[in-house]
Design an enzyme around this catalytic site. Sequence first.
Site, mmCIF file in Angstrom:
data_model
loop_
_atom_site.group_PDB
_atom_site.id
_atom_site.type_symbol
_atom_site.label_atom_id
_atom_site.label_comp_id
_atom_site.label_asym_id
_atom_site.label_seq_id
_atom_site.Cartn_x
_atom_site.Cartn_y
_atom_site.Cartn_z
ATOM 1 N N LYS A 126 100.857 50.273 42.069
ATOM 2 C CA LYS A 126 100.349 51.010 43.221
ATOM 3 C C LYS A 126 100.464 50.214 44.520
ATOM 4 C CE LYS A 126 95.561 50.160 41.658
ATOM 5 N NZ LYS A 126 95.937 49.637 40.327
ATOM 6 N N ASN A 149 92.625 49.751 48.568
ATOM 7 C CA ASN A 149 92.546 48.667 47.591
ATOM 8 C C ASN A 149 93.549 47.556 47.866
ATOM 9 O OD1 ASN A 149 91.349 47.772 44.993
ATOM 10 N ND2 ASN A 149 93.439 48.010 44.214
ATOM 11 N N HIS A 195 90.617 48.171 32.515
ATOM 12 C CA HIS A 195 89.208 48.275 32.929
ATOM 13 C C HIS A 195 88.363 49.069 31.936
ATOM 14 C CE1 HIS A 195 90.463 46.461 36.652
ATOM 15 N NE2 HIS A 195 91.224 47.500 36.971
#
Length: 478
Positions: A126, A149, A195
């Site tokens: 990303k 982010n 995660h």
Amino acid sequence: MMPLAATETLIHKGSGLQVVVGLGQSGLSAARYLTEQGYQVAITDGQSAPALAEKLPAAIKIRQFGAIDAELLQQAARIIISPGISLETQAVAAARQANIPVVSDIQLFCEACEVPIIAITGSNAKSTVTTLVGEMAADAGINVGVGGNIGVPALDLLANNDMALAVLELSSFQLETVTNLGAQVATVLNMSPDHLDRHGDMLGYHQAKHRIFQGAKSVVINREDALTRPLVADDLPRLSIGIHAPDRDQYGLITDVNGQIYLARGTERLLSADKLIIKGRHNLLNAQAALALGELTGLPIDSMLTTLQRFAGLDHRCQYIETVRGIDYFNDSKGTNIGSTIAAIKGLGAVYAAKDGKLLLILGGQGKGQQFGELAPFINQYVSQVLLIGEDSQQIEQHLRAAKLSSDVLLKQCQTLKNAFIAIQHVTSSSLSQVQAVLLSPACASFDQFSGYAARGDYFSELVTQLVTDTKADNTLG
């Protein structure tokens, strides 16, 4: 810091108090933004002395440090939570149970932003795609803001009054508190386990990622990954990307009779892969994603292709470092999950397999509850040596062996990167070695031994530089 007892006469339920939880970069950005908007703002953080506290606006008098203050959260009209703080944190969970809204800085941004948003998430790549799309827009003459982010907090982009387009990289942590983002175009680039220690399982992770599609006006999907497809109306404009020849008006790859690969849109060959600085099949997917996102935003194709040809990629993301004694060294320290490492192994492995070569792979760190046996088939195909480092190296070895790692693959425990480089010299000095490239792609977080993936990658690069120096010295002595 003002003790809570001294603030009780200042605040009460419904007063509009905005409580920022977590004083990292996004928390600081949210605190500043809300103060500028005229809100009464309080902040709480688990650290006793957050490094950024001195940068808070003087108007913020309520500062509860050393623990996340549950009593303060109960008095909030709204809580702005930093991505590093779990919604399951006891004080936060209690506030949610009391129906106090909990949002992220991204929610504040999308409510205030008046320009189109390109929203990008995924388990891997990303940052690369966000940066590339941002450069494409800038090269096309658009005043573009790039953040989220990727390093610049989204709210900081609002300071640019002339911004005409916002490109946001969004993590699952940021997205889990976002509602109706309303992006001009949104994409989930890929999905692989990551995660899970925070989201619980793949379903929770998938649901967080897919919040990016809420209110989207168009979408980009990955044909190779069913988990990237949104459950939205079929008539929503969409483009797809993939590693195979594309259908009409979609993006993909075309291989000619001579084996030359081209980026393509439908039957039209757009650009030969050998004209790209970035290498590997995964980067060809990244290039397609950027082109598709740009197309749905109205960027001109010729300008995008020009940008693409000079894009060199990002530090710590399959970054070529140096060739030493005939061995290429690649820093993919940003490969902090299994999916990212699989992409790197496949992308680079195919390049060296065409030359009858293999990879030496460095794995390890903090495993984040992943199942490393998923790597075994790709290691068996493209890797001849695996060197293990870090906190969970023994567990990684157990997973790989249980997943039927080939007996042809040498696996060695090294604990540290420095020890791994000692082992590398023994391996690559053998005339029987098939290793043509060394790939640091740990599939793990770095915090057991480093301050972050960048520090780990920088140290890897330093060790390669030292190899270059030692090689020159040896040649001089010889």
